[in-house]
Design an enzyme around this catalytic site. Structure first.
Site, PDB file in Angstrom:
ATOM      1  N   GLU A   4       9.744 -26.257 -23.026  1.00 34.58           N
ATOM      2  CA  GLU A   4      11.030 -25.557 -23.161  1.00 34.58           C
ATOM      3  C   GLU A   4      12.145 -26.489 -22.690  1.00 34.58           C
ATOM      4  OE1 GLU A   4      12.302 -22.913 -20.045  1.00 34.58           O
ATOM      5  OE2 GLU A   4      12.980 -21.411 -21.489  1.00 34.58           O
ATOM      6  N   GLU A  35       8.539 -13.752 -14.979  1.00 41.69           N
ATOM      7  CA  GLU A  35       9.289 -13.802 -16.259  1.00 41.69           C
ATOM      8  C   GLU A  35       9.744 -15.242 -16.414  1.00 41.69           C
ATOM      9  OE1 GLU A  35       9.917 -11.349 -18.444  1.00 41.69           O
ATOM     10  OE2 GLU A  35       9.483  -9.526 -17.330  1.00 41.69           O
ATOM     11  N   LEU A  36       8.952 -16.046 -17.120  1.00 43.81           N
ATOM     12  CA  LEU A  36       9.190 -17.495 -17.128  1.00 43.81           C
ATOM     13  C   LEU A  36       9.729 -17.975 -18.481  1.00 43.81           C
ATOM     14  CD1 LEU A  36       5.924 -18.364 -15.153  1.00 43.81           C
ATOM     15  CD2 LEU A  36       8.158 -17.652 -14.268  1.00 43.81           C
ATOM     16  N   CYS A  67      16.428 -17.342 -22.173  1.00 46.06           N
ATOM     17  CA  CYS A  67      14.975 -17.555 -22.221  1.00 46.06           C
ATOM     18  C   CYS A  67      14.474 -17.258 -23.626  1.00 46.06           C
ATOM     19  CB  CYS A  67      14.278 -16.693 -21.181  1.00 46.06           C
ATOM     20  SG  CYS A  67      14.765 -14.982 -21.250  1.00 46.06           S
TER      21      CYS A  67
HETATM   22  P1  NAD Z   1      14.405 -22.096 -11.682  1.00 45.97           P
HETATM   23  O1  NAD Z   1      12.937 -21.903 -11.816  1.00 45.97           O
HETATM   24  O2  NAD Z   1      14.904 -23.447 -11.356  1.00 45.97           O
HETATM   25  O3  NAD Z   1      14.984 -21.114 -10.541  1.00 45.97           O
HETATM   26  C1  NAD Z   1      14.752 -19.728 -10.549  1.00 45.97           C
HETATM   27  C2  NAD Z   1      14.908 -19.176  -9.131  1.00 45.97           C
HETATM   28  O4  NAD Z   1      13.881 -19.682  -8.289  1.00 45.97           O
HETATM   29  C3  NAD Z   1      16.202 -19.578  -8.444  1.00 45.97           C
HETATM   30  O5  NAD Z   1      16.649 -18.481  -7.679  1.00 45.97           O
HETATM   31  C4  NAD Z   1      15.769 -20.742  -7.564  1.00 45.97           C
HETATM   32  O6  NAD Z   1      16.646 -20.960  -6.486  1.00 45.97           O
HETATM   33  C5  NAD Z   1      14.425 -20.266  -7.108  1.00 45.97           C
HETATM   34  N1  NAD Z   1      13.468 -21.294  -6.684  1.00 45.97           N
HETATM   35  C6  NAD Z   1      13.459 -22.602  -6.983  1.00 45.97           C
HETATM   36  N2  NAD Z   1      12.366 -23.176  -6.441  1.00 45.97           N
HETATM   37  C7  NAD Z   1      11.677 -22.193  -5.790  1.00 45.97           C
HETATM   38  C8  NAD Z   1      10.462 -22.160  -5.053  1.00 45.97           C
HETATM   39  N3  NAD Z   1       9.732 -23.240  -4.894  1.00 45.97           N
HETATM   40  N4  NAD Z   1      10.062 -20.983  -4.544  1.00 45.97           N
HETATM   41  C9  NAD Z   1      10.769 -19.872  -4.754  1.00 45.97           C
HETATM   42  N5  NAD Z   1      11.924 -19.843  -5.446  1.00 45.97           N
HETATM   43  C10 NAD Z   1      12.373 -21.001  -5.960  1.00 45.97           C
HETATM   44  O7  NAD Z   1      15.039 -21.560 -13.049  1.00 45.97           O
HETATM   45  P2  NAD Z   1      16.551 -21.673 -13.552  1.00 45.97           P
HETATM   46  O8  NAD Z   1      16.831 -23.081 -13.949  1.00 45.97           O
HETATM   47  O9  NAD Z   1      17.478 -20.987 -12.620  1.00 45.97           O
HETATM   48  O10 NAD Z   1      16.510 -20.759 -14.867  1.00 45.97           O
HETATM   49  C11 NAD Z   1      16.103 -21.185 -16.136  1.00 45.97           C
HETATM   50  C12 NAD Z   1      14.679 -20.778 -16.432  1.00 45.97           C
HETATM   51  O11 NAD Z   1      14.505 -19.374 -16.271  1.00 45.97           O
HETATM   52  C13 NAD Z   1      14.268 -21.063 -17.866  1.00 45.97           C
HETATM   53  O12 NAD Z   1      12.972 -21.584 -17.870  1.00 45.97           O
HETATM   54  C14 NAD Z   1      14.300 -19.693 -18.523  1.00 45.97           C
HETATM   55  O13 NAD Z   1      13.506 -19.578 -19.678  1.00 45.97           O
HETATM   56  C15 NAD Z   1      13.839 -18.840 -17.410  1.00 45.97           C
HETATM   57  N6  NAD Z   1      14.221 -17.447 -17.622  1.00 45.97           N
HETATM   58  C16 NAD Z   1      13.253 -16.567 -18.004  1.00 45.97           C
HETATM   59  C17 NAD Z   1      13.587 -15.249 -18.254  1.00 45.97           C
HETATM   60  C18 NAD Z   1      12.551 -14.260 -18.686  1.00 45.97           C
HETATM   61  O14 NAD Z   1      12.826 -13.083 -18.610  1.00 45.97           O
HETATM   62  N7  NAD Z   1      11.381 -14.681 -19.144  1.00 45.97           N
HETATM   63  C19 NAD Z   1      14.914 -14.820 -18.100  1.00 45.97           C
HETATM   64  C20 NAD Z   1      15.873 -15.744 -17.698  1.00 45.97           C
HETATM   65  C21 NAD Z   1      15.506 -17.069 -17.467  1.00 45.97           C
END
Ligand code: NAD
Length: 539
Positions: free
Chosen positions: A426, A286-287, A320
């Site tokens: 984004e 879910e990105l 998101c």
């Molecule tokens: P992020 O990708 O920085 O982090 C997400 C999670 O991944 C965190 O728990 C982080 O600690 C972990 N993480 C970081 N690097 C990793 C790796 N290499 N391997 C495994 N895990 C790792 O995202 P963020 O800044 O916390 O959140 C914002 C993003 O999330 C935005 O792009 C937003 O659109 C997206 N988002 C998407 C949805 C959806 O349902 N599509 C919902 C909420 C947020």
């Protein structure tokens, strides 16, 4: 501050400057790096939380697997009843948990409470589902045979979640996953550890009361730049008892549980997807989104303008599904923009815990950087800035160290289909890019001209526009709305996006089908053993 300590003590989270345990696998522990939870509105340190050491992470995974072997045989309606009890426990602390979300994430209080309500709602849904997760009986071509499509529990599901929905996203995964008979191991965002602790305390109390091992819903708080870790630590030993660094411990999560549900950025999702795919694990992504609202000439502007305003500015642009692109028909563009600008001008930011506040802070310093970079790019490329464009100054003293920015409206110098990064990336901040169109087909092409495919919305009163929009020549996103903004989904429908948003679906609809393993079981109850397709194989 008294503001913070009242919220934390209502949830029995100690407010002394001690370090809290950030790991739960049936017992609370934590001896890894210490993470700070920082209040986005004031900059104060709310708590220090001890993350999972590599050994603790390994133990949590082993215990989750053991817990799963017990839990998978609990009848589904009984599992549903446990989910119902979790729902009751959450609902009884809805206001307190909602205030904590607001305190730690920075979203306004009603949205914080709304997030807890989403968890409650999905528990209701999953409780009902626990009696309806049915397979099918398929007609067999062979006499005296039956074919059953059978869903069974999947295993241990790693849930990695983002900072912006520190409660609801876990809820969507946990409720359905529990009803389906799985164990989960949750790795929340490192900047929202208190939300994760508070939720896990509620869930674990219910599990323990029911004699279910707590590791059915394990928590491992971990942090720092795990992305870097994945790149740096290439020599992972999957059979090892310890890890070469805390970072490779996180990689172990990606490798070990049967399935990984990841919510976060496209950049990290790309890495996670590859790692899990490489071992043929199941991955649900879910990105990021890059969501557009299109306003057609017939649109009711009194509905569309406040909805676009909420979509772009609500949660300080950190959903998101936030509205990031706005396509206005030439005939209504100038009226729309001047009314939207007035709404932007009337907005004053405040403490998200105060009920009248509509605009809270960004979540972190990193988010301030993202906002600054987005505005700098717009300025460098000659965009016209119609509102905002700077961090917020002149705030009351208590909020001066908070992450406050001015929501921004811009008309970029490029067109939305030119593959300019301003349009295609984004930016997780309240920046709304606007363009003007003449034909609906042009606006739909712009809507689809980005890598992401999460949410989109069309404002129209013309039935022909609507038909086009939701059909094969229409929007290519996972959420396609008509006279409804891009953000604010309900749990009943499957939630998720297409293309670089990752194709995942969570929450309602048929999303539960991803949390089980499917078997096609052919049963022969006849006195012969005919082969399929009439094949004869006798000597
Ligand atoms: P992020 O990708 O920085 O982090 C997400 C999670 O991944 C965190 O728990 C982080 O600690 C972990 N993480 C970081 N690097 C990793 C790796 N290499 N391997 C495994 N895990 C790792 O995202 P963020 O800044 O916390 O959140 C914002 C993003 O999330 C935005 O792009 C937003 O659109 C997206 N988002 C998407 C949805 C959806 O349902 N599509 C919902 C909420 C947020």
């Amino acid at each position: 501050s008294t503001r913070a300590s009242a919220i934390l003590s209502a949830l029995d989270i100690p407010t002394d400057p001690i370090e809290l345990d950030g790991v739960y696998d049936g017992e609370w522990k934590g001896s890894g790096d210490v993470l700070e939870s920082i209040c986005p509105a004031t900059g104060e340190v709310l708590a220090r939380v001890k993350s999972a050491s590599p050994k603790e992470l390994h133990t949590a995974i082993v215990k989750s697997r053991e817990a799963y072997s017990q839990f998978k045989s609990v009848p589904a309606p009984r599992r549903g009843d446990i989910v119902r009890q979790i729902r009751e426990a959450l609902a009884s602390k809805r206001e307190e948990l909602g205030a904590l979300v607001s305190l730690e994430m920075g979203k306004i209080r009603t949205e914080g409470v709304g997030e807890v309500q989403e968890f409650v709602d999905i528990c209701d849904y999953a409780t009902g589902l626990s009696r309806m997760m049915n397979g099918r009986v398929v007609s067999s071509e062979r006499p005296g045979h039956s074919i059953l499509e059978v869903p069974n529990p999947l295993g241990v599901i790693g849930v990695l979640s983002a900072f912006n929905f520190p409660v609801a996203v876990y809820g969507w995964n946990l409720a359905i996953s529990l009803a389906a008979g799985n164990a989960t191991i949750w790795k929340p965002a490192p900047t929202t550890p208190l939300c994760a602790l508070a939720i896990t305390r509620v869930v674990s109390t219910v599990l323990e009361r029911n004699g279910i091992p707590g590791a059915v819903a394990a928590l491992v708080i971990g942090g720092r730049d795990a992305g870097e870790a994945l790149v740096q630590n290439k020599d992972i030993d999957l059979g090892m008892n310890g890890f070469s660094s805390p970072f490779s411990a996180l990689i172990f999560i990606l490798f070990h549980p049967t399935s990984v549900s990841f919510t976060g950025s496209e950049a990290v999702g790309r890495v996670v997807g590859k790692v899990v795919q490489a071992r043929f694990g199941k991955v649900l992504l879910e990105l990021g989104g890059n969501n557009a609202a299109i306003v057609a000439p017939s649109a009711d502007l009194t509905l569309a303008i406040p909805a676009v305003f909420f979509g772009a500015v609500g949660t300080a642009g950190q959903r998101c599904t936030s509205t990031r692109r706005l396509f206005l028909h030439r005939s209504i563009a100038s009226e729309f923009l001047s009314r939207l600008q007035s709404l932007y001008e009337s907005l004053t930011p405040g403490d998200p815990l105060v009920s009248s506040t509509l605009l809270g802070p960004l979540h972190s310093r990193a988010a301030m950087g993202i906002f600054g970079a987005a505005v700098a790019d717009l300025n460098h490329t000659g965009a016209e800035i119609l509102a905002g464009g700077s961090p917020w100054s002149g705030l009351e003293t208590a909020l001066r160290s908070g992450n406050y920015v001015q929501p921004t409206i811009a008309i970029p110098s490029s067109l939305p289909d030119t593959q300019d990064g301003i349009w295609t990336t984004e930016r997780f901040a309240p920046v709304l890019n606007v363009a003007i169109f003449d034909e609906l087909e042009e606006a739909i092409a712009w809507n689809n001209a980005v890598p992401q495919g999460l949410s989109s919305s069309l404002w129209t009163r013309d039935l022909r526009d609507m038909g086009k929009w939701i059909g094969p020549a229409g929007s290519d996103t996972g959420i396609v709305n008509v006279n409804v903004g891009t953000s604010g989904a309900e749990i009943g429908a499957a939630f998720g996006g297409n293309k670089s948003t990752g194709w995942g679906r969570e929450s309602g609809g048929d999303a539960w089908k991803q949390y089980v393993r499917w078997s096609a079981c052919t049963v022969n109850y006849s006195d012969a053993a005919p082969l399929a397709q009439g094949v004869s194989f006798t000597v």
